[in-house]
Scaffold this active site. Sequence first.
Site, PDB file in Angstrom:
ATOM      1  N   ARG A 217      -6.661  17.938  24.240  1.00  0.00           N
ATOM      2  CA  ARG A 217      -5.375  17.448  24.727  1.00  0.00           C
ATOM      3  C   ARG A 217      -5.309  15.953  24.436  1.00  0.00           C
ATOM      4  O   ARG A 217      -6.189  15.194  24.834  1.00  0.00           O
ATOM      5  CB  ARG A 217      -5.208  17.725  26.220  1.00  0.00           C
TER       6      ARG A 217
ATOM      7  N   ASN B 117      -3.858   9.006   2.237  1.00  0.00           N
ATOM      8  CA  ASN B 117      -4.479   8.401   3.414  1.00  0.00           C
ATOM      9  C   ASN B 117      -4.904   9.436   4.446  1.00  0.00           C
ATOM     10  O   ASN B 117      -6.081   9.522   4.794  1.00  0.00           O
ATOM     11  CB  ASN B 117      -3.509   7.427   4.089  1.00  0.00           C
TER      12      ASN B 117
ATOM     13  N   ASP C  44       0.820  -1.206   0.000  1.00  0.00           N
ATOM     14  CA  ASP C  44       0.000   0.000   0.000  1.00  0.00           C
ATOM     15  C   ASP C  44       0.859   1.263   0.000  1.00  0.00           C
ATOM     16  O   ASP C  44       0.502   2.268  -0.618  1.00  0.00           O
ATOM     17  CB  ASP C  44      -0.926   0.001   1.215  1.00  0.00           C
TER      18      ASP C  44
END
Length: 300
Positions: free
Chosen positions: A177, A149, A75
């Site tokens: 956070r 991606n 990939d």
Amino acid sequence: MKTGNQFKTVALVGRSNTPGIAEPLATLADSIATLGFEVVFEGDTAREIGIAGYPALTPAEIGARADVAIVLGGDGTMLGIGRQLAPYRTPLIGINHGRLGFITDIAASDMQALVPVMLAGKFEREERSLLEARIVRDGEPIYHALAFNDVVVNRSGFSGMVELRASVDGRYMYNQRSDGLIVATPTGSTAYALSSAGPILHPQLAGVVLVPIAPHALSNRPIVLPDDSKIAIQIVGGRDVNVNFDMQSFTSLELNDTIEVRRSKHTVPFLHPIGYSYYTTLRKKLHWNEHASNEDDKAS
């Protein structure tokens, strides 16, 4: 389904630093040339496997000259060449010579049987979206990138949590956070985003997904956004913050830098064998339904 011979020049791209890839690439090149197609190689691939007798081209030259590119690798190889060929809309055929193979969907053992059929015009075509991103510092863009991606803003391996301010279409969403934040395409929803508990988006869905990485507050959940959203992620707190574009890193982020992400105007055409099913890919790669089954992909 597309039919009719629409290809004349075929480019071959191989995964780098891969033992055993030279022979199948050379065999594939010879068999395609025997069928009457012009065959060219991506330059690094040609040099690495030491093949002669075929033109060795840069990705830009492939984009200008080739009608289709066949990628033999994993990939990551497909993502890399896909980003480079996106401006040229060169269709890609993926042959899996890696590990996972979500987007290189043809097994290497099947390529000699399937590739000639596809080059003859019998295939299924789909368009995959990309992201374009830029880093803005003091109101000025300092870096641009494409991502197939995902775009990932995250802490380095030795620093603490980062604080990120996220807004969408100019509207404030939250301060978060966490270890980072992923912006993923549907293609990328089965990559890092999936391992961070994000949802799977069908490749033809017009959306992007925002996925927190190990958030401090469990109420920070993934959210699917329209694919025309304009996303801004500002570095509010933390040190040694990175941004990765398909894992290609930019490591010199500073406080108050903003990463702006939107859908790219480019799409990448993927060509699949007739009968291709995304659900079969998910079932095989994610090991769904591992008990014996006679079910196929036909609607009941």
